[in-house]
Write an enzyme that holds these catalytic residues in place. Structure first.
Site, PDB file in Angstrom:
ATOM      1  N   SER A 123      36.924  46.550  31.162  1.00  0.00           N
ATOM      2  CA  SER A 123      37.558  47.004  32.146  1.00  0.00           C
ATOM      3  C   SER A 123      37.954  46.057  33.206  1.00  0.00           C
ATOM      4  O   SER A 123      38.688  46.427  34.367  1.00  0.00           O
ATOM      5  CB  SER A 123      36.689  48.272  32.999  1.00  0.00           C
ATOM      6  OG  SER A 123      35.467  47.698  33.325  1.00  0.00           O
TER       7      SER A 123
ATOM      8  N   LYS B 158      37.411  42.347  41.137  1.00  0.00           N
ATOM      9  CA  LYS B 158      37.645  43.515  40.461  1.00  0.00           C
ATOM     10  C   LYS B 158      37.468  44.566  41.323  1.00  0.00           C
ATOM     11  O   LYS B 158      36.425  44.644  42.002  1.00  0.00           O
ATOM     12  CB  LYS B 158      36.969  43.618  39.287  1.00  0.00           C
ATOM     13  CG  LYS B 158      36.894  44.809  38.286  1.00  0.00           C
ATOM     14  CD  LYS B 158      35.914  44.957  37.104  1.00  0.00           C
ATOM     15  CE  LYS B 158      36.241  46.066  36.313  1.00  0.00           C
ATOM     16  NZ  LYS B 158      35.387  45.815  35.154  1.00  0.00           N
TER      17      LYS B 158
ATOM     18  N   SER C 129      32.691  44.975  29.344  1.00  0.00           N
ATOM     19  CA  SER C 129      33.741  44.786  30.249  1.00  0.00           C
ATOM     20  C   SER C 129      34.133  43.290  30.780  1.00  0.00           C
ATOM     21  O   SER C 129      35.324  43.133  31.424  1.00  0.00           O
ATOM     22  CB  SER C 129      33.788  45.837  31.178  1.00  0.00           C
ATOM     23  OG  SER C 129      34.041  47.197  30.650  1.00  0.00           O
TER      24      SER C 129
END
Length: 491
Positions: free
Chosen positions: A156, A80, A180
């Site tokens: 996210s 990520k 997230s």
């Protein structure tokens, strides 16, 4: 390009399965990396989930210090674009403001991942600074759900969710400051564990004191992959503010045994927030399965002031993100965020939090304490609390009310709108307790839906044990054995 295996064969392996084939000499780490890169090339035009592929470590997985003797033996893994830094690699955090940002050092967890044998071969999408619920800024990218590209992955950990669900990689990095890891896992049909405090380091730049609610983790498609990731990557960097703990038994061993009969509470009434009738029915269905497995299941809820807890969580986010943005501005000699480079809600968060007093922060910490104590008391009587992953179904692409591109002028109203949707995940961050999303439910439109289990501090192993028991009961068929419309086997 000739690939090492067919896509059906590829998708049938989890990370540990691929690693075993490398150890047997049936396939090389470089061949695995090339196959993952080909999977990205096939699926990403539809999904918008990958920011960059590191071609040099696709060609040579050992280039950046990967240990081929680690348990993952060179398995491809995506990072990520937020959280642990990779020396010399771009990390742009979903922000136009961060374009070209190239950290000068590896984070401690990055090193742990490489010691574990993971080939960190690319970056996945995230909303700006990881603040909002979807990676959806057309100036950068719009990340779409592989089950139905009219819908968001949520966030996210947006790109990670899409790439794991689409079968491109068996595991990928994720972070969680309020859900997230778990929410995109729930909406994309993946397994997403948020561990307890004291498992994964966020050093050396941050600590459990500076990052109260932030935690690291991964998405996977099998419980044993998540267990192995925790076993291999856990541990504190030198100079942590608190001791980092180790489980008495490796999780990959623990999950082979069913847990004892557990006391499992169900709830969807979470302070002022309630789930839709269909979601409640899916929660009740999960409860019936757990009863069939021999567990005691009943409706119950911690006796905490949840309204105060959500206010404190909002204060935490506003103050933390404001200081993150402040630090970035200071480094460039700027007095305020440039409107053309930082999204509107993040500017309003900065405005609301940049001058927050220590008194307000102390009051927030007091509520964190009282909430954590209330959950702790609850877990003296119950082993697990089971909730839906969210109160509402997956939004369609373009639902701006949850985005940091929103034109909502009131930042507190914007957060309150988030809590109505994402009610069930943030308080486990506040309390520092483990929580996991399991892909065992379905939305009315056919998209996956996660069932969310929380346990007391350091009972991560119990959550994984329960997850593995459910996985066995389902014959390994998470999501009823279905695959998304956008998938390496059909692309």
């Amino acid at each position: 390009m000739t690939l090492a295996m067919s896509w059906d064969e590829w998708a049938a392996h989890d990370a540990l399965g691929l690693a075993e084939r490398v150890r047997k000499g049936e396939v090389s780490a470089a061949e695995l990396a090339r196959q993952a890169a080909a999977g990205i090339e096939m699926t990403d035009p539809a999904l918008g989930a990958v920011v960059e592929v590191f071609d040099d470590v696709v060609a040579d997985p050992l280039k950046d210090g990967l240990d081929p003797k680690g348990p993952f033996a060179g398995v491809p893994f995506l990072m990520k674009d937020l959280g642990p830094t990779l020396k010399g690699r771009l990390q742009e955090q979903g922000s136009l403001f961060m374009r070209g940002n190239r950290p000068a050092e590896d984070a401690w967890l990055t090193q742990q991942m490489r010691r574990a044998g993971l080939n960190l071969m690319g970056r996945t999408t995230t909303p700006e600074f990881g603040v909002c619920s979807s990676a959806e800024n057309p100036a950068l990218y719009v990340t779409r759900n592989p089950w139905n590209t009219d819908y968001t992955t949520c966030g996210s950990s947006a790109g990670t969710a899409a790439m794991v669900a689409a079968g491109v990689v068996p595991m990928s990095h994720a972070t969680d400051g309020g859900g997230s890891i778990r929410i995109p896992a729930g909406f994309n049909g993946n397994i997403g564990l948020k561990p307890s405090r004291g498992v994964f380091s966020i050093g050396p730049r941050l600590s459990d004191i500076t990052g109260y609610v932030s935690i690291q983790g991964c998405h996977s498609r099998t419980v044993r992959d998540t267990a192995a990731f925790v076993d291999a990557c856990r541990g504190g960097a030198p100079g942590e503010f608190m001791p980092y703990w180790t489980a008495p038994e490796p999780y990959v061993e623990l999950i082979r045994k069913d847990p004892r009969p557990l006391r499992i509470a169900l709830s969807h009434e979470w302070g002022d927030y309630r789930a839709t009738p269909h979601i409640v029915a899916e929660l009740e269905k999960a409860g019936r399965l757990l009863e069939e497995l021999g567990h005691h299941v009943a409706w119950a809820l911690p006796q905490a002031d949840l309204r105060a807890a959500f206010r404190a969580q909002t204060t935490c986010y506003i103050s933390n993100f404001a200081q993150v943005i402040n630090g970035l501005l200071t480094a460039r000699g700027l007095d305020r965020p440039p409107a053309e480079l930082i999204e509107p809600i993040n500017i309003r968060i900065w405005e609301a939090g940049k001058d927050l007093s220590y008194t307000e922060r102390y009051q927030m910490q007091a509520v964190f304490n009282s909430t954590a104590r209330a959950f702790g008391a609850f877990f003296e009587d119950w082993d697990i609390i089971l909730t839906p992953i969210t109160a509402l179904p997956t939004p369609r692409i373009g639902t701006t009310e949850y985005l940091t591109t929103s034109d909502n002028p009131e930042v507190l109203d914007w957060f309150e709108n988030l809590w109505k949707f994402f009610a069930y995940t943030p308080l486990s961050n506040l309390c520092g307790i483990p929580a996991i999303s399991l892909p065992m439910a379905q939305q009315e439109n056919g998209l996956p839906f996660g069932i969310h289990a929380q346990a007391k501090q350091a009972n991560d192993g119990l959550l994984l044990q329960l997850a593995a028991q459910i996985e066995r009961a389902l014959g390994g068929r998470w999501n009823d054995g279905r695959r998304p419309a956008t998938h390496v086997t059909t692309a």
